[in-house]
Design a protein around this motif. Sequence first.
Motif, PDB file in Angstrom:
ATOM      1  N   ARG A  73      48.842  48.158  40.965  1.00  0.00           N
ATOM      2  CA  ARG A  73      47.619  47.694  40.310  1.00  0.00           C
ATOM      3  C   ARG A  73      47.417  46.225  40.650  1.00  0.00           C
ATOM      4  O   ARG A  73      48.346  45.441  40.629  1.00  0.00           O
ATOM      5  N   TYR A  74      46.168  45.858  40.932  1.00  0.00           N
ATOM      6  CA  TYR A  74      45.895  44.469  41.250  1.00  0.00           C
ATOM      7  C   TYR A  74      44.706  43.955  40.452  1.00  0.00           C
ATOM      8  O   TYR A  74      43.610  44.495  40.531  1.00  0.00           O
ATOM      9  N   ASP A  75      44.948  42.913  39.684  1.00  0.00           N
ATOM     10  CA  ASP A  75      43.896  42.200  38.971  1.00  0.00           C
ATOM     11  C   ASP A  75      44.115  40.730  39.272  1.00  0.00           C
ATOM     12  O   ASP A  75      45.190  40.190  38.990  1.00  0.00           O
ATOM     13  N   PRO A  76      43.128  40.047  39.885  1.00  0.00           N
ATOM     14  CA  PRO A  76      43.316  38.633  40.209  1.00  0.00           C
ATOM     15  C   PRO A  76      43.775  37.791  39.024  1.00  0.00           C
ATOM     16  O   PRO A  76      44.526  36.824  39.203  1.00  0.00           O
ATOM     17  N   ALA A  99      37.582  32.870  41.554  1.00  0.00           N
ATOM     18  CA  ALA A  99      36.362  33.627  41.848  1.00  0.00           C
ATOM     19  C   ALA A  99      36.390  34.195  43.259  1.00  0.00           C
ATOM     20  O   ALA A  99      35.927  35.319  43.499  1.00  0.00           O
ATOM     21  N   VAL A 100      36.942  33.442  44.202  1.00  0.00           N
ATOM     22  CA  VAL A 100      37.075  33.945  45.574  1.00  0.00           C
ATOM     23  C   VAL A 100      38.015  35.150  45.595  1.00  0.00           C
ATOM     24  O   VAL A 100      37.749  36.147  46.270  1.00  0.00           O
ATOM     25  N   LEU A 101      39.115  35.077  44.838  1.00  0.00           N
ATOM     26  CA  LEU A 101      40.031  36.223  44.775  1.00  0.00           C
ATOM     27  C   LEU A 101      39.326  37.448  44.199  1.00  0.00           C
ATOM     28  O   LEU A 101      39.526  38.571  44.677  1.00  0.00           O
ATOM     29  N   TYR A 102      38.520  37.251  43.164  1.00  0.00           N
ATOM     30  CA  TYR A 102      37.758  38.371  42.619  1.00  0.00           C
ATOM     31  C   TYR A 102      36.794  38.920  43.663  1.00  0.00           C
ATOM     32  O   TYR A 102      36.642  40.148  43.815  1.00  0.00           O
ATOM     33  N   ASP A 222      28.596  36.735  39.466  1.00  0.00           N
ATOM     34  CA  ASP A 222      29.060  37.762  38.523  1.00  0.00           C
ATOM     35  C   ASP A 222      30.505  37.494  38.079  1.00  0.00           C
ATOM     36  O   ASP A 222      30.878  37.793  36.942  1.00  0.00           O
ATOM     37  N   ASN A 223      31.310  36.955  38.996  1.00  0.00           N
ATOM     38  CA  ASN A 223      32.741  36.753  38.712  1.00  0.00           C
ATOM     39  C   ASN A 223      33.056  35.368  38.136  1.00  0.00           C
ATOM     40  O   ASN A 223      34.204  35.119  37.756  1.00  0.00           O
ATOM     41  N   TRP A 224      32.064  34.507  38.065  1.00  0.00           N
ATOM     42  CA  TRP A 224      32.332  33.112  37.731  1.00  0.00           C
ATOM     43  C   TRP A 224      32.880  32.926  36.314  1.00  0.00           C
ATOM     44  O   TRP A 224      33.887  32.242  36.097  1.00  0.00           O
ATOM     45  N   ALA A 225      32.232  33.536  35.336  1.00  0.00           N
ATOM     46  CA  ALA A 225      32.638  33.324  33.942  1.00  0.00           C
ATOM     47  C   ALA A 225      34.059  33.849  33.684  1.00  0.00           C
ATOM     48  O   ALA A 225      34.884  33.161  33.078  1.00  0.00           O
ATOM     49  N   LYS A 226      34.350  35.066  34.149  1.00  0.00           N
ATOM     50  CA  LYS A 226      35.688  35.609  33.890  1.00  0.00           C
ATOM     51  C   LYS A 226      36.746  34.854  34.685  1.00  0.00           C
ATOM     52  O   LYS A 226      37.905  34.790  34.259  1.00  0.00           O
TER      53      LYS A 226
END
Length: 232
Positions: A73-76, A99-102, A222-226
């Motif tokens: 499983r991979y989650d940045p 964010a780049v990893l996401y 889209d990924n910035w906030a998280k």
Amino acid sequence: MSEEQKGSRWGRWLVIGVLVAVGWGLVRGGGHDTAASSTPSPSAPGGTAPSGAQSGAPAADAPSAAPSKPSGRYDPADYAAPVRRYAAEAGIDPQLLMAVLYNESYKPHDPDLERAWQRGKPDASFGIANMHRAAFDDTKAGRPFASRQWEELPDDRDLAIRAAAWHLHDLAGQVPARPSAPLNKDELLALGYNAGAGNMLAFARGVKIGPQAQSYLNRLHDNWAKSGEAVK
């Protein structure tokens, strides 16, 4: 990358997974155009381009941290600690690096699958930051991980994050102080990571970005906030 292209890429990953399962005998363990033009051609979102700048490296050469063992499983967000550490080392925003990893997590990051894919597509990118060989070799020169090899990226996620951080550092050194485009520095750096320094500089001059680059930028938003939450 368009939805059609994204679907096609996922399809290819599924095919390679089936081939692996039925007997490919996977091995365990172990360039993009950077010239600016009036019609930038951003790369597909699987990788980076050489930035050409090599400044700000730590004076002392030191080995990279022990390899972080890739899991199924991979989650940045699981890699927030090395993101913060290596962003600080390279002097970049950890939220941007996360964010780049996401953005680059669209495909399965399994070492065996990456190597199987690379056998059929030698110019494929490696590691969770999807870095191409030329970009890695350009980035590592004079850096604490200068002795490491591109082929190690699938097995060492800390190394992949560290290399991505320094690549963003090199790109940041090329961004104009006052870009003509209505894009902020983080947006330009993300586009540079995806499409190469030449295209980044063209975008900074106000050249309109194409659909692939726009898709990458949309995902960044889209990924910035998280990403910010993950590196707190």
